[in-house]
Design a protein around this motif. Structure first.
Motif, PDB file in Angstrom:
ATOM      1  N   ALA A  88       1.203  -7.700   1.427  1.00 52.58           N
ATOM      2  CA  ALA A  88       1.821  -7.222   2.670  1.00 52.58           C
ATOM      3  C   ALA A  88       3.290  -7.646   2.696  1.00 52.58           C
ATOM      4  CB  ALA A  88       1.087  -7.789   3.880  1.00 52.58           C
ATOM      5  N   THR A  89       4.167  -6.712   3.002  1.00 55.05           N
ATOM      6  CA  THR A  89       5.587  -7.022   3.114  1.00 55.05           C
ATOM      7  C   THR A  89       6.266  -5.979   3.986  1.00 55.05           C
ATOM      8  OG1 THR A  89       7.625  -7.411   1.874  1.00 55.05           O
ATOM      9  CG2 THR A  89       6.199  -5.697   1.063  1.00 55.05           C
ATOM     10  N   GLU A  94      14.742  -3.326  -2.913  1.00 52.98           N
ATOM     11  CA  GLU A  94      14.051  -2.993  -4.153  1.00 52.98           C
ATOM     12  C   GLU A  94      12.743  -3.755  -4.309  1.00 52.98           C
ATOM     13  OE1 GLU A  94      18.519  -2.854  -5.060  1.00 52.98           O
ATOM     14  OE2 GLU A  94      17.131  -4.072  -3.891  1.00 52.98           O
ATOM     15  N   LEU A  95      12.719  -5.014  -3.859  1.00 53.50           N
ATOM     16  CA  LEU A  95      11.501  -5.809  -3.964  1.00 53.50           C
ATOM     17  C   LEU A  95      10.386  -5.213  -3.110  1.00 53.50           C
ATOM     18  CD1 LEU A  95      10.630  -8.316  -5.478  1.00 53.50           C
ATOM     19  CD2 LEU A  95      11.174  -9.680  -3.467  1.00 53.50           C
ATOM     20  N   GLY A  96      10.770  -4.692  -1.949  1.00 57.62           N
ATOM     21  CA  GLY A  96       9.779  -4.023  -1.107  1.00 57.62           C
ATOM     22  C   GLY A  96       9.224  -2.778  -1.769  1.00 57.62           C
ATOM     23  N   GLU A  97      10.106  -2.027  -2.466  1.00 65.40           N
ATOM     24  CA  GLU A  97       9.632  -0.855  -3.198  1.00 65.40           C
ATOM     25  C   GLU A  97       8.682  -1.246  -4.335  1.00 65.40           C
ATOM     26  OE1 GLU A  97      12.963   1.322  -4.527  1.00 65.40           O
ATOM     27  OE2 GLU A  97      13.517   2.064  -2.536  1.00 65.40           O
ATOM     28  N   LEU A  98       8.991  -2.362  -5.032  1.00 72.00           N
ATOM     29  CA  LEU A  98       8.115  -2.831  -6.098  1.00 72.00           C
ATOM     30  C   LEU A  98       6.741  -3.199  -5.556  1.00 72.00           C
ATOM     31  CD1 LEU A  98       7.677  -3.643  -9.029  1.00 72.00           C
ATOM     32  CD2 LEU A  98       8.652  -5.891  -8.480  1.00 72.00           C
ATOM     33  N   VAL A  99       6.708  -3.869  -4.413  1.00 72.12           N
ATOM     34  CA  VAL A  99       5.435  -4.233  -3.793  1.00 72.12           C
ATOM     35  C   VAL A  99       4.658  -2.980  -3.403  1.00 72.12           C
ATOM     36  CG1 VAL A  99       4.384  -5.319  -1.777  1.00 72.12           C
ATOM     37  CG2 VAL A  99       6.217  -6.487  -3.006  1.00 72.12           C
ATOM     38  N   GLN A 100       5.373  -1.977  -2.888  1.00 66.38           N
ATOM     39  CA  GLN A 100       4.690  -0.750  -2.490  1.00 66.38           C
ATOM     40  C   GLN A 100       4.093  -0.034  -3.705  1.00 66.38           C
ATOM     41  OE1 GLN A 100       7.046   1.773  -0.044  1.00 66.38           O
ATOM     42  NE2 GLN A 100       5.489   3.350   0.156  1.00 66.38           N
ATOM     43  N   LEU A 105      -0.638   1.379  -6.971  1.00 65.58           N
ATOM     44  CA  LEU A 105      -1.364   1.276  -8.239  1.00 65.58           C
ATOM     45  C   LEU A 105      -2.742   0.659  -8.026  1.00 65.58           C
ATOM     46  CD1 LEU A 105      -1.533   1.440 -11.322  1.00 65.58           C
ATOM     47  CD2 LEU A 105      -0.356  -0.772 -11.416  1.00 65.58           C
ATOM     48  N   ALA A 106      -2.806  -0.414  -7.228  1.00 66.53           N
ATOM     49  CA  ALA A 106      -4.089  -1.061  -6.959  1.00 66.53           C
ATOM     50  C   ALA A 106      -5.060  -0.094  -6.272  1.00 66.53           C
ATOM     51  CB  ALA A 106      -3.880  -2.306  -6.102  1.00 66.53           C
ATOM     52  N   GLU A 107      -4.537   0.685  -5.319  1.00 67.71           N
ATOM     53  CA  GLU A 107      -5.404   1.650  -4.629  1.00 67.71           C
ATOM     54  C   GLU A 107      -5.895   2.736  -5.579  1.00 67.71           C
ATOM     55  OE1 GLU A 107      -5.320   4.582  -0.704  1.00 67.71           O
ATOM     56  OE2 GLU A 107      -3.503   3.546  -1.363  1.00 67.71           O
ATOM     57  N   SER A 108      -4.993   3.215  -6.446  1.00 64.90           N
ATOM     58  CA  SER A 108      -5.385   4.241  -7.411  1.00 64.90           C
ATOM     59  C   SER A 108      -6.457   3.715  -8.364  1.00 64.90           C
ATOM     60  CB  SER A 108      -4.158   4.705  -8.198  1.00 64.90           C
ATOM     61  OG  SER A 108      -4.520   5.624  -9.201  1.00 64.90           O
ATOM     62  N   LEU A 109      -6.289   2.481  -8.859  1.00 61.57           N
ATOM     63  CA  LEU A 109      -7.282   1.901  -9.761  1.00 61.57           C
ATOM     64  C   LEU A 109      -8.609   1.676  -9.050  1.00 61.57           C
ATOM     65  CD1 LEU A 109      -5.047  -0.662 -11.698  1.00 61.57           C
ATOM     66  CD2 LEU A 109      -5.973   1.498 -12.550  1.00 61.57           C
ATOM     67  N   ARG A 110      -8.556   1.271  -7.770  1.00 62.71           N
ATOM     68  CA  ARG A 110      -9.799   1.095  -7.003  1.00 62.71           C
ATOM     69  C   ARG A 110     -10.548   2.426  -6.889  1.00 62.71           C
ATOM     70  NH1 ARG A 110      -6.682  -2.162  -3.595  1.00 62.71           N
ATOM     71  NH2 ARG A 110      -6.455  -0.448  -2.114  1.00 62.71           N
TER      72      ARG A 110
END
Length: 442
Positions: A88-89, A94-100, A105-110
């Protein structure tokens, strides 16, 4: 949708340092103006500025370190196939974009893992419900997967994973273990309780899983299917024999009646000779028909030997008209010459009856170290795809006077040699019948 950052990390960091440096410069200038020895205060101001820079930098990089640690933990969890970790952020840089991107990616893999799990569950349900016994064994011969039918086949109510496949099947029946050990597709017989037995078909395949070779065994029960086909075949045999016998006996009966009437008058000797000749012809046809069926049923096992091609083909040329498509091989073939002569004569007879000119009937012989290919080619009327499939079945014939045993007999002889027999439609019209025979070493 990604958030549009208002300030980059680099911009924020430069702005922070610029404010501190500018503030230090202004403070130094003010002290120099108000104090006579203001320059002495400059080192103090610089020390204070350095302390402020260190504190500001630490405060600036603390949330970055926290997100960095969270990303490291999340990526490490991917290695364990755990895709439930999200970060959560509210950062807009740019760091916020990386977290997003990480969260997406995590949701897609799930989602992919869930879909894969559902497909695996569906596939396992289908395999477990199948009437075909499925065994998968690793390189060591241990079972790594088996469905319920596979467990029932060897009399195991519990799981069979981890058991040695040969020992497992050997405890059930030697024929089952022998078929597994042989590793070839085909039929085998499994003894049942009592005096009965069951016919099964084994299919074996190799495949690569995680860089290692595994073996797949599929075993299907065929007793009911074969029995049903046998009944259908016998019914067809009876219909064909009845039809042929009626075609011969009905005219014979009619001719005998006519002969009796003529004999009663004491005249018509010439007519009696014609009648007797017709009766003899129909009886001869019936005898030929029965002999062909008997020969098909009593086909002996081939006695293969090394056969020189030139005298073999010369013998054929005295019995049928054909041309050689190319030169004969120098090395001899290996087959039963009597049975293969019967096959080729039958194929050439069919080619001649198909409407092909005798000059277009060709015999082609190709040979290598392991296989001999013999082909009879013609330019006749040919067959449709459906007719080619039916032509290899016993009792099917496109000829009015045919018995439907010629091509099935050819296939039976070739397969008894361990070979394969096929029919093909030629591109410019006509047919090609091919016999592929194995050649032993030497």
């Amino acid at each position: 949708m990604r958030r549009k950052s208002r300030f980059s990390l680099e911009g924020r960091f430069i702005a922070l340092l610029s404010v501190i440096v500018a503030g230090s410069a202004v403070l130094s200038a003010l002290l120099a103006l108000h104090w006579r020895d203001g320059w002495l205060v400059i080192p103090v101001v610089m020390l204070v500025a350095i302390v402020a820079v260190v504190a500001a930098v630490r405060r600036f990089f603390r949330p970055i370190d926290e997100i960095h640690q969270a990303l490291r933990s999340g990526v490490a969890s991917f290695k364990d196939h755990d895709y439930s970790v999200t970060i959560a952020t509210s950062r807009g840089d740019e760091l916020g974009e990386l977290v997003q991107v990480y969260n997406e990616l995590a949701e897609s893999l799930r989602n992919e893992r869930f879909d894969l799990f559902q497909r695996e569950l569906m596939l396992d349900t289908v395999i477990q419900s199948s009437a075909v016994a499925v065994y998968i064994a690793n390189e060591a011969g241990a079972v790594i997967y088996g469905n319920r039918e596979a467990a029932d086949l060897v009399g195991k109510r519990g799981g069979i994973e981890g058991h040695d496949l040969l020992k497992l099947t050997g405890a059930r029946a030697e024929s089952l273990a022998a078929a597994i050990a042989d590793g070839k597709d085909g039929l085998f017989t499994l003894p049942q309780d009592g005096d009965g037995s069951e016919i099964l078909h084994l299919t074996c395949r190799n495949f690569n899983l995680n860089g290692r070779i595994h073996r797949l065994f599929l075993i299907k029960k065929l007793t009911r299917e074969i029995t049903r086909r046998e009944v259908e075949t016998w019914k067809k045999v009876i219909r064909v024999i009845t039809h042929e016998m009626n075609n011969s006996l009905a005219p014979i009966r009619s001719l005998i009646t006519s002969a009796q009437k003529i004999a009663e008058t004491g005249k018509g000797g010439e007519h009696l000779r014609d009648i007797y000749q017709s009766i003899g012809s129909r009886a001869g046809h019936l005898q030929t028909f029965i002999e062909e069926y008997a020969h098909f049923a009593r086909l002996p096992h081939p006695r293969a030997e090394w056969v020189d091609w030139n005298p073999f083909v010369t013998s054929l040329e005295s019995l049928a008209e054909f041309k050689l498509a190319e030169n004969l091989p120098d090395d001899p073939g290996h087959f039963d010459p009597v049975q293969m002569e019967q096959v080729l004569l039958n194929l050439m007879k069919n080619a001649a009856e198909s409407g092909s000119d005798s000059a277009d009937i060709r015999l082609r012989v190709l040979q290598n170290e392991t296989e001999t290919l013999i082909a009879v080619e013609d330019r006749g009327d040919g067959m449709s795809t459906e007719q080619m499939q039916l032509a290899l079945l016993p009792f099917y014939s496109t000829k009015r006077s045919g018995t439907g045993l010629g091509l099935p007999l050819c296939r039976e002889i070739v397969e008894a040699h361990g070979g394969t027999f096929n029919l093909f439609a030629r591109q410019d019209g006509g047919m090609a019948a091919t016999c592929r025979l194995p050649r032993p070493p030497g």
